[in-house]
Design a protein around this motif. Structure first.
Motif, short mmCIF file in Angstrom:
data_model
loop_
_atom_site.label_atom_id
_atom_site.label_comp_id
_atom_site.label_asym_id
_atom_site.label_seq_id
_atom_site.Cartn_x
_atom_site.Cartn_y
_atom_site.Cartn_z
N MET A 37 -1.68 -23.91 -17.46
CA MET A 37 -1.57 -25.32 -17.11
C MET A 37 -1.00 -25.44 -15.70
O MET A 37 -0.09 -24.71 -15.32
N PHE A 38 -1.55 -26.38 -14.91
CA PHE A 38 -1.10 -26.53 -13.53
C PHE A 38 0.26 -27.24 -13.49
O PHE A 38 0.55 -28.09 -14.35
N PRO A 39 1.07 -26.93 -12.46
CA PRO A 39 2.37 -27.62 -12.34
C PRO A 39 2.17 -29.10 -11.96
O PRO A 39 1.09 -29.52 -11.54
N PHE A 40 3.23 -29.86 -12.08
CA PHE A 40 3.16 -31.30 -11.83
C PHE A 40 2.68 -31.59 -10.41
O PHE A 40 1.90 -32.54 -10.18
N GLU A 41 3.11 -30.79 -9.44
CA GLU A 41 2.75 -31.03 -8.04
C GLU A 41 1.26 -30.82 -7.79
O GLU A 41 0.74 -31.25 -6.76
N ALA A 42 0.56 -30.14 -8.70
CA ALA A 42 -0.87 -29.89 -8.53
C ALA A 42 -1.72 -31.00 -9.14
O ALA A 42 -2.94 -30.96 -9.03
N LEU A 43 -1.10 -31.96 -9.79
CA LEU A 43 -1.85 -33.02 -10.48
C LEU A 43 -1.95 -34.26 -9.61
O LEU A 43 -1.03 -34.62 -8.87
N LEU A 44 -3.09 -34.96 -9.71
CA LEU A 44 -3.31 -36.18 -8.93
C LEU A 44 -2.41 -37.29 -9.43
O LEU A 44 -2.20 -37.44 -10.64
N PRO A 45 -1.86 -38.09 -8.50
CA PRO A 45 -1.04 -39.24 -8.92
C PRO A 45 -1.85 -40.24 -9.74
O PRO A 45 -3.05 -40.41 -9.52
N ALA A 46 -1.17 -40.88 -10.70
CA ALA A 46 -1.83 -41.88 -11.54
C ALA A 46 -2.14 -43.12 -10.72
O ALA A 46 -1.40 -43.49 -9.81
N LEU A 47 -3.25 -43.77 -11.05
CA LEU A 47 -3.62 -45.02 -10.39
C LEU A 47 -3.26 -46.23 -11.25
O LEU A 47 -2.74 -47.23 -10.74
N LEU A 48 -3.52 -46.13 -12.55
CA LEU A 48 -3.20 -47.21 -13.48
C LEU A 48 -2.18 -46.68 -14.49
O LEU A 48 -2.54 -45.86 -15.34
N PRO A 49 -0.93 -47.10 -14.40
CA PRO A 49 0.10 -46.59 -15.31
C PRO A 49 -0.27 -46.81 -16.77
O PRO A 49 -0.85 -47.84 -17.15
N GLY A 50 0.03 -45.81 -17.60
CA GLY A 50 -0.28 -45.91 -19.02
C GLY A 50 -1.68 -45.47 -19.39
O GLY A 50 -2.05 -45.52 -20.56
N THR A 51 -2.48 -45.06 -18.38
CA THR A 51 -3.84 -44.58 -18.64
C THR A 51 -4.00 -43.22 -17.96
O THR A 51 -3.10 -42.73 -17.28
#
Length: 355
Positions: free
Chosen positions: A181-195
């Motif tokens: 699993m990729f670390p948090f820094e490798a993940l794209l920021p959310a655009l719509l919170p809760g989705t």
């Protein structure tokens, strides 16, 4: 016997109605198909068409699916309008996902805040590299780019399998073919919170704006179209056909690669075999359903995304086979091509034919 004769001037109103007529014909034939399969046809068709809009979660999943489809279709449409037919976006998406996964897999302890930015850039490079192979063979040996890009997709799948079953396999993954699993820094920021919708949707919208400017407002786009539709005239005007091939394939490959990178850095959070789900092939339908126009593709990608989510719901709540959903997608393309053909051509009897 009949023949098709090109109309002097195609009706703009009928051209706009063609996608609507294709949707209607697809609904009618799909209803008959579902009934023949023994499933409740009306319920299945309603679930497929309406369920994506009945609650916020399903609608957000439509937006999530729309991102990769819109990105890839915009890239493909640029090439299609230049008569460069890149059919291998599926493989370029996979290469983009592989290239983007290099950083989090090889350096799992990386915590840079721009890690996902570098992954997106590497994904675009991977997709462009894979498409560039086809451009090289097309311009150097006049190889058919349809066959080359399609075969490269098969190679990309095998490369993905080798990595996930070999050197990149997660040792703690219970023998599943997937990376860590990729670390948090490798993940794209959310655009719509809760989705699960992330900023890859913004990438696709920005790419749509860039495609509109390039193909509708710029000299470079005009050159691309001329080199594809009238290569001799383009040669006299000093436009390079080879350059048009390279630009078309590199742009479409980079778009597909970015879509692949966004998948592993978005909803998946790791590299898996199911990274694509057929986006590369579905995007061809999206591009043509949108009339190869950037604005039309914006609408058709939304429609196709809704069919994806509605199809998933129909398999669960209406016992519809997954393969039937793919048939619906194919029917949509076939009926659209028929409608567009009838808009541009009229059917007349052959001279001397008694029929």
């Amino acid at each position: 016997m009949f023949e098709l004769v090109r109309r002097d001037r195609a009706s703009l109103a009928m051209a706009c109605l063609a996608p609507v007529l294709a949707l209607g014909a697809t609904a009618i034939v799909s209803w008959a198909l579902f009934a023949a399969l023994g499933v409740p046809a009306g319920h299945a068709l309603w679930t497929l068409a309406a369920s994506p809009f009945t609650n916020w979660y399903d609608f957000s999943e439509v937006l999530l699916k729309m991102g990769p489809l819109l990105l890839i279709a915009q890239g493909l449409a640029i090439g299609f309008r230049a008569r460069v037919f890149n059919i291998g976006a599926e493989g370029q998406l996979i290469l983009g996902a592989i290239f983007a996964s290099i950083l989090p897999v090889m350096a799992p302890g990386a915590t840079s805040p721009v890690l996902w930015v570098a992954m997106m850039a590497m994904g675009m490079a991977g997709g462009a590299l894979w498409a560039g192979i086809a451009a090289f063979w097309r311009t150097r040996l006049n190889a058919n780019e349809i066959l080359v890009t399609l075969m490269l997709s098969l190679v990309a799948v095998q490369l993905l399998n080798w990595l996930l079953l070999g050197p990149w396999k997660d040792p703690a993954g219970f023998n599943f073919p997937q990376t860590v699993m990729f670390p948090f820094e490798a993940l794209l920021p959310a655009l719509l919170p809760g989705t699960r919708v992330n900023i890859s949707l913004l990438f696709a919208l920005v790419a749509s704006g860039a495609a509109y400017v390039l193909m509708q407002k710029s000299l470079a786009g005009y050159r691309l179209i001329v080199t594809g539709t009238a290569p001799r005239a383009a040669g006299y005007a000093g436009f390079s056909a080879a350059r048009g091939v390279w630009i078309s394939l590199l742009v479409s490959g980079a778009a597909a690669g970015l879509a692949g990178a966004a998948e592993v850095a978005g909803p998946l959070g790791q590299l898996q075999r199911s990274v694509s789900q057929g986006y590369g092939f579905a995007a061809i339908i999206v591009a043509y359903l949108g009339g190869l126009h950037p604005l039309g593709i914006l609408v058709s990608s939304f429609v196709m995304s809704a069919i994806y989510i509605g199809g998933d719901n129909a398999t669960v709540f209406a016992d519809l086979p997954q393969a039937a959903v793919r048939v619906v997608q194919g029917l949509l393309l076939i009926f659209y091509l028929i409608a567009v053909t009838l808009v541009r051509y009229r059917i007349v009897p052959l001279r001397g034919s008694s029929a």
